[in-house]
Design a protein around this motif. Structure first.
Motif, PDB file in Angstrom:
ATOM      1  N   LEU A  21      -5.588  -0.995  -2.597  1.00  0.00           N
ATOM      2  CA  LEU A  21      -4.174  -0.631  -2.566  1.00  0.00           C
ATOM      3  C   LEU A  21      -3.354  -1.588  -1.711  1.00  0.00           C
ATOM      4  N   ALA A  40       0.833  -1.208   0.000  1.00  0.00           N
ATOM      5  CA  ALA A  40       0.000   0.000   0.000  1.00  0.00           C
ATOM      6  C   ALA A  40       0.864   1.253   0.000  1.00  0.00           C
ATOM      7  N   GLU A  41       1.926   1.269   0.801  1.00  0.00           N
ATOM      8  CA  GLU A  41       2.815   2.430   0.836  1.00  0.00           C
ATOM      9  C   GLU A  41       3.528   2.621  -0.496  1.00  0.00           C
ATOM     10  N   ILE A  91      -9.310   2.581  -3.937  1.00  0.00           N
ATOM     11  CA  ILE A  91      -8.408   2.802  -2.802  1.00  0.00           C
ATOM     12  C   ILE A  91      -8.368   1.583  -1.892  1.00  0.00           C
ATOM     13  N   LYS A 121       2.487   1.632  -3.469  1.00  0.00           N
ATOM     14  CA  LYS A 121       1.520   2.080  -4.469  1.00  0.00           C
ATOM     15  C   LYS A 121       1.191   3.560  -4.277  1.00  0.00           C
ATOM     16  N   SER A 122       1.003   3.966  -3.023  1.00  0.00           N
ATOM     17  CA  SER A 122       0.681   5.375  -2.738  1.00  0.00           C
ATOM     18  C   SER A 122       1.829   6.279  -3.173  1.00  0.00           C
ATOM     19  N   GLU A 123       3.059   5.826  -2.907  1.00  0.00           N
ATOM     20  CA  GLU A 123       4.225   6.617  -3.311  1.00  0.00           C
ATOM     21  C   GLU A 123       4.283   6.744  -4.824  1.00  0.00           C
TER      22      GLU A 123
END
Length: 399
Positions: free
Chosen positions: A206, A127-128, A203, A130-132
């Motif tokens: 993610l 998740a981190e 979302i 992908k968010s980055e």
């Protein structure tokens, strides 16, 4: 007086002749043969070792006759074998991210296709990452628009070069960050298609990391359960073991004395529990000898298109060793031991004649004749025991 003596002499001669012929007549009567045929019957008696049979009798007895000739003699080595998966067709499916098992879509024995999703990991690490990546992508798109705007103004001499160069530097920095974010996702085993689909991904997804089958095959091991942490320090990383069982191997325990006779590429046959025979070839001969069993480990590979050979099965392997060409080769079924010596029955005009032969090299089915037979001669090769039994009857003395 002289006449009387002549009559007595003739009577004496006749009695002696009848006495001499009496045993022969008795035997002829006992045998059911007319006296005038006794000499003819004596001439027709079979010679020693001869069995007289007509063609009709040979056919009725199902005695097969075959001409002998040259052939190959090969030695067969039989050894225990254990079927195993081919190590080149085994894939261990690992979780390259730390997380918790959310779904396991395959059970033991199920088939999997390459690229198919077989498990899902819930991972904060993913998740981190992908968010980055999404943030870097959004920033790149923004800086690209600003850079293109400054570039157009600079080319029209509307803005200063310093502002253009600054926008270009910020744009290049955004591109580097996007590339780094993309490489991080690739390191987490995400494909280009998955990365390209991220901007449209909900979302809630993610945190989800899809685990795909690296090869097509069958699930032979499942290492984790749903809800189990994986991928972290001290935690299991493997989820499944997939094996393509269309090709399998056999580990063959060969006695040390025969190990030197084996080479890569030699033919091997194994038979499964249903009686099917599979043909393969040796791929590896271990030079080391096991101390406990005094055997060497030999590996052979076998095609297994319908998965009839199951890993873990204990079978017997037959290995074809060195072949030799011989001038006269006969089936072992044609050889009869008579008085401790090897004999065959050669076809004659009246039937068969026993003939002693000297045997040489042989395999499970055939044997070489060193002397006693010539190529082209015909011998009995099936139901030969009937000829041996008939010959034994002829050797029984009369009472």
């Amino acid at each position: 007086m002289t006449r009387k003596r002549s009559v007595l002499a003739l009577a004496l001669i006749a009695s002696l002749a009848v006495g001499a012929a009496a045993p022969t007549l008795f035997r002829a009567i006992k045998a059911g043969i007319a006296p005038d045929q006794q000499s003819q019957a004596t001439e027709q008696a079979p010679a020693e070792g001869e069995v007289r049979l007509s063609p009709a009798q040979i056919d009725a007895s199902k005695i097969l006759v075959k001409a002998v000739g040259p052939g190959d003699i090969s030695r067969q080595l039989t050894a225990p074998a254990a079927v195993t998966p081919d190590p080149d067709k085994i894939a261990r499916v690992a979780a390259k991210v730390a997380g918790v098992v959310e779904e396991l879509r395959k059970r033991l024995g199920d088939n999997a296709t390459r690229g198919e999703t077989i498990a899902i990991i819930d991972s904060r690490e993913v998740a981190e990452a992908k968010s980055e990546y999404l943030a870097a992508l959004a920033n790149f798109d923004l800086q690209n628009v600003l850079f293109q705007r400054e570039k157009g103004l600079f080319e029209k001499k509307i803005t200063a070069e310093q502002l253009f160069l600054k926008a270009k530097a910020v744009f290049m920095e955004a591109k580097v960050k996007l590339d780094l974010a993309r490489q991080k996702l690739a390191a987490l085993d995400m494909s280009e298609q998955e990365i390209a689909a991220l901007p449209s991904q909900p979302i809630a997804d993610l945190r989800r990391k899809e685990i795909r089958a690296p090869i097509s095959g069958r699930i032979i091991e499942r290492m984790v359960n749903i809800g189990q942490p994986v991928g972290g320090e001290g935690q299991s990383k493997e989820l499944y073991v997939i094996s393509d069982l269309s090709v399998v191997e056999a580990e063959i325990a060969v006695p040390a004395a025969d190990l030197g006779l084996l080479r890569d590429g030699q033919e091997v046959k194994i038979q499964n529990a249903e009686g099917r025979v599979f043909e393969g070839k040796i791929t590896y001969v271990n030079a080391m000898i096991t101390k406990e069993t005094r055997t060497g480990n030999v590996r052979a590979r076998f095609p297994n298109p319908d998965f009839a050979l199951r890993p873990g099965s204990l079978l017997e392997a037959e290995i074809s060793l060195k072949q030799a060409r011989v001038k006269v080769k006969i089936p072992r079924s044609a050889v009869m031991m008579i008085d401790g010596k090897a004999n065959v029955f050669v076809r004659t005009a009246e039937g068969f004649a026993k003939r002693e032969v000297e045997l040489g090299r042989g395999d499970d089915d055939s044997v070489e004749v060193v002397s006693g037979l010539k190529p082209g001669e015909e011998i009995a090769v099936s139901n030969v025991f009937l000829l041996k039994a008939e010959l034994g009857k002829q050797n029984i003395p009369e009472e």
